[in-house]
Write an enzyme that holds these catalytic residues in place. Structure first.
Site, PDB file in Angstrom:
ATOM      1  N   LEU A  24      -5.266  -7.533  -8.122  1.00 47.51           N
ATOM      2  CA  LEU A  24      -5.624  -6.832  -9.364  1.00 47.51           C
ATOM      3  C   LEU A  24      -4.410  -6.340 -10.148  1.00 47.51           C
ATOM      4  CD1 LEU A  24      -8.741  -4.785  -8.254  1.00 47.51           C
ATOM      5  CD2 LEU A  24      -8.698  -6.768  -9.764  1.00 47.51           C
ATOM      6  N   TYR A  86     -16.302   1.648  -8.954  1.00 44.79           N
ATOM      7  CA  TYR A  86     -16.351   2.956  -8.282  1.00 44.79           C
ATOM      8  C   TYR A  86     -15.231   3.858  -8.776  1.00 44.79           C
ATOM      9  CZ  TYR A  86     -19.596   0.536  -5.334  1.00 44.79           C
ATOM     10  OH  TYR A  86     -20.672  -0.179  -4.904  1.00 44.79           O
ATOM     11  N   THR A  88     -14.091   8.397  -8.845  1.00 44.50           N
ATOM     12  CA  THR A  88     -13.830   9.467  -7.873  1.00 44.50           C
ATOM     13  C   THR A  88     -14.066  10.884  -8.390  1.00 44.50           C
ATOM     14  OG1 THR A  88     -11.998  10.456  -6.601  1.00 44.50           O
ATOM     15  CG2 THR A  88     -11.400   9.331  -8.599  1.00 44.50           C
ATOM     16  N   TYR A 112      -3.283   9.874  -8.976  1.00 47.86           N
ATOM     17  CA  TYR A 112      -4.416   9.018  -8.598  1.00 47.86           C
ATOM     18  C   TYR A 112      -5.627   9.321  -9.480  1.00 47.86           C
ATOM     19  CZ  TYR A 112      -8.561   7.696  -5.869  1.00 47.86           C
ATOM     20  OH  TYR A 112      -9.781   7.207  -5.483  1.00 47.86           O
ATOM     21  N   LYS A 116      -7.490   6.858 -12.153  1.00 47.01           N
ATOM     22  CA  LYS A 116      -8.917   6.491 -12.050  1.00 47.01           C
ATOM     23  C   LYS A 116      -9.655   6.869 -13.332  1.00 47.01           C
ATOM     24  CE  LYS A 116     -10.924   5.093  -8.896  1.00 47.01           C
ATOM     25  NZ  LYS A 116     -11.253   3.690  -8.511  1.00 47.01           N
TER      26      LYS A 116
HETATM   27  N1  NAP Z   1     -11.740   6.969  -0.045  1.00 46.23           N
HETATM   28  C1  NAP Z   1     -12.268   7.981  -0.736  1.00 46.23           C
HETATM   29  O1  NAP Z   1     -12.348   9.105  -0.245  1.00 46.23           O
HETATM   30  C2  NAP Z   1     -12.787   7.777  -2.129  1.00 46.23           C
HETATM   31  C3  NAP Z   1     -13.329   8.881  -2.799  1.00 46.23           C
HETATM   32  C4  NAP Z   1     -13.827   8.703  -4.083  1.00 46.23           C
HETATM   33  C5  NAP Z   1     -13.801   7.458  -4.668  1.00 46.23           C
HETATM   34  N2  NAP Z   1     -13.251   6.414  -4.001  1.00 46.23           N
HETATM   35  C6  NAP Z   1     -13.231   5.134  -4.694  1.00 46.23           C
HETATM   36  O2  NAP Z   1     -14.041   4.246  -3.951  1.00 46.23           O
HETATM   37  C7  NAP Z   1     -13.514   2.930  -4.051  1.00 46.23           C
HETATM   38  C8  NAP Z   1     -13.283   2.377  -2.658  1.00 46.23           C
HETATM   39  O3  NAP Z   1     -12.371   3.224  -1.977  1.00 46.23           O
HETATM   40  P1  NAP Z   1     -12.025   2.983  -0.434  1.00 46.23           P
HETATM   41  O4  NAP Z   1     -11.867   4.306   0.202  1.00 46.23           O
HETATM   42  O5  NAP Z   1     -12.967   1.974   0.122  1.00 46.23           O
HETATM   43  O6  NAP Z   1     -10.595   2.343  -0.568  1.00 46.23           O
HETATM   44  P2  NAP Z   1      -9.713   1.610   0.538  1.00 46.23           P
HETATM   45  O7  NAP Z   1     -10.319   1.670   1.882  1.00 46.23           O
HETATM   46  O8  NAP Z   1      -8.325   2.103   0.340  1.00 46.23           O
HETATM   47  O9  NAP Z   1      -9.789   0.116   0.053  1.00 46.23           O
HETATM   48  C9  NAP Z   1      -9.210  -0.242  -1.171  1.00 46.23           C
HETATM   49  C10 NAP Z   1      -9.317  -1.744  -1.261  1.00 46.23           C
HETATM   50  O10 NAP Z   1      -8.655  -2.126  -2.468  1.00 46.23           O
HETATM   51  C11 NAP Z   1      -7.875  -3.249  -2.175  1.00 46.23           C
HETATM   52  N3  NAP Z   1      -6.743  -3.344  -3.090  1.00 46.23           N
HETATM   53  C12 NAP Z   1      -5.750  -2.453  -3.264  1.00 46.23           C
HETATM   54  N4  NAP Z   1      -4.859  -2.931  -4.170  1.00 46.23           N
HETATM   55  C13 NAP Z   1      -5.337  -4.141  -4.572  1.00 46.23           C
HETATM   56  C14 NAP Z   1      -4.892  -5.135  -5.478  1.00 46.23           C
HETATM   57  N5  NAP Z   1      -3.745  -4.995  -6.168  1.00 46.23           N
HETATM   58  N6  NAP Z   1      -5.625  -6.254  -5.642  1.00 46.23           N
HETATM   59  C15 NAP Z   1      -6.771  -6.427  -4.948  1.00 46.23           C
HETATM   60  N7  NAP Z   1      -7.253  -5.540  -4.063  1.00 46.23           N
HETATM   61  C16 NAP Z   1      -6.535  -4.408  -3.876  1.00 46.23           C
HETATM   62  C17 NAP Z   1      -7.392  -3.042  -0.754  1.00 46.23           C
HETATM   63  O11 NAP Z   1      -7.011  -4.269  -0.225  1.00 46.23           O
HETATM   64  P3  NAP Z   1      -6.033  -4.320   1.060  1.00 46.23           P
HETATM   65  O12 NAP Z   1      -6.802  -3.754   2.176  1.00 46.23           O
HETATM   66  O13 NAP Z   1      -5.747  -5.756   1.171  1.00 46.23           O
HETATM   67  O14 NAP Z   1      -4.868  -3.476   0.672  1.00 46.23           O
HETATM   68  C18 NAP Z   1      -8.644  -2.481  -0.109  1.00 46.23           C
HETATM   69  O15 NAP Z   1      -9.494  -3.517   0.321  1.00 46.23           O
HETATM   70  C19 NAP Z   1     -12.254   3.055  -4.897  1.00 46.23           C
HETATM   71  O16 NAP Z   1     -12.565   2.793  -6.226  1.00 46.23           O
HETATM   72  C20 NAP Z   1     -11.862   4.496  -4.752  1.00 46.23           C
HETATM   73  O17 NAP Z   1     -11.112   4.952  -5.858  1.00 46.23           O
HETATM   74  C21 NAP Z   1     -12.771   6.534  -2.740  1.00 46.23           C
END
Ligand code: NAP
Length: 289
Positions: A24, A86, A88, A112, A116
């Site tokens: 991305l 998604y 945050t 961050y 977002k």
């Molecule tokens: N975690 C939280 O507490 C939280 C809270 C609120 C909202 N969110 C939102 O929920 C969504 C999912 O979060 P999550 O916790 O599942 O995140 P995560 O576990 O960190 O996973 C993020 C994913 O994005 C991929 N990614 C990162 N950089 C990329 C790039 N340049 N091109 C393609 N893929 C890329 C990563 O791939 P790799 O594994 O290959 O790096 C990973 O699969 C996000 O939009 C996040 O902002 C998360």
């Protein structure tokens, strides 16, 4: 850990691998992937999520969290596809006493959150068909997250000091995926696109990080006595500030679609069972009306 996907119309000839490889941070790849797949629906769960690292890498965070969603939205619009994206709780500053509603003023405290929020705005500016699902405190049986960290520390330490002055709804990736699937089951992409906008989608109820850790320890039935000490955020300084109040009201989601997630405790129990039994279980009536 949520997985991104692009849904394939039956006529699509390209393999899923090409989308799995999509970076991305590379705008050309986004355009090429959407052109080749010709999706009906794009679900973008990918993000730059290293909240503290983002403070020293704002360009990287903005490339993936702001520029890329804008491009995805543009390409989705051209392809006539629905974009589900998604976001945050970190778009808010946490100063509100009540749960945040979608219309509340965003005011992120860290890079961050700003990246977002910029992603949300870029998607809105394109004006295509989109749903932005803001969630909070996401964890799963895989990846790197609070649940897995606490599980590990419970085996290694006699005492854990955990922040108790930030509150929010721990939300399992499974429950979030179920809710997303329920939205897609209910309405076709066009009807969903007509309901375009931002929706808050979290597990029901709230707790602090300390409360979350206590519940994890209870489910783990740790064999030895481990002290879980509540501490203030100021006692655990990190590069990025976090909001004290991360509660998001899910009322709009429920009124519009009749979708509600289970309690955070039920989500955690299901995820814990998955870890124990090595297979995926649902948190009961995960998306009940
Ligand atoms: N975690 C939280 O507490 C939280 C809270 C609120 C909202 N969110 C939102 O929920 C969504 C999912 O979060 P999550 O916790 O599942 O995140 P995560 O576990 O960190 O996973 C993020 C994913 O994005 C991929 N990614 C990162 N950089 C990329 C790039 N340049 N091109 C393609 N893929 C890329 C990563 O791939 P790799 O594994 O290959 O790096 C990973 O699969 C996000 O939009 C996040 O902002 C998360």
């Amino acid at each position: 850990m949520l997985k991104s996907m692009i849904s394939f119309p039956s006529s699509a000839r390209k393999s899923k691998t090409e989308v799995d490889m999509l970076d991305l941070a590379k705008p050309d790849q986004i355009a090429a992937a959407v052109r080749s797949v010709k999706p009906d629906i794009i679900v973008n769960a990918a993000a730059y999520t290293a909240v503290d690292k983002a403070e020293s890498e704002p360009e990287a965070a903005f490339a993936v969290n702001a520029a890329a969603p804008g491009l995805l939205a543009e390409r989705a619009k051209r392809a006539g596809a629905l974009l589900i994206h998604y976001s945050t709780d970190y778009v808010f500053d946490g100063a509100k006493e009540m749960p945040y509603v979608e219309e509340d003023q965003a005011n992120p405290l860290n890079v961050y959150g700003r990246s977002k929020l910029a992603g949300e705005q870029a998607i809105g500016d394109v004006g295509g068909r989109y749903l932005i699902l803001r969630t909070s405190w996401v964890y799963a049986a895989r990846g790197r997250n609070f649940l897995l960290t606490i599980r590990r520390l419970l085996k290694e330490k006699d005492e854990l000091r955990v922040v108790s002055d930030q509150i929010g709804a721990p939300t399992s990736a499974g429950a979030l995926a179920n809710a997303t699937a329920e939205l897609l089951r209910q309405r076709n992409p066009t009807a969903l696109g007509n309901a375009r906008g931002i929706y808050h989608v979290t597990a029901t109820g709230h707790t602090s990080w300390h409360g979350f850790a206590v519940e994890i320890a209870r489910l783990e039935r740790a064999p030895r006595e481990i002290r879980l000490v509540p501490i203030a955020s100021s006692e655990y300084p990190l590069p990025a500030c976090r909001p004290k109040n991360s509660r998001l009201s899910n009322e709009k989601l429920f009124l519009r679609f009749g979708v509600a997630l289970p309690s955070w405790q039920a989500c955690l129990k299901a995820c814990h069972a998955e870890l124990r039994e090595g297979k995926r279980l649902d948190a009961g009536a995960s998306c009940g009306r």
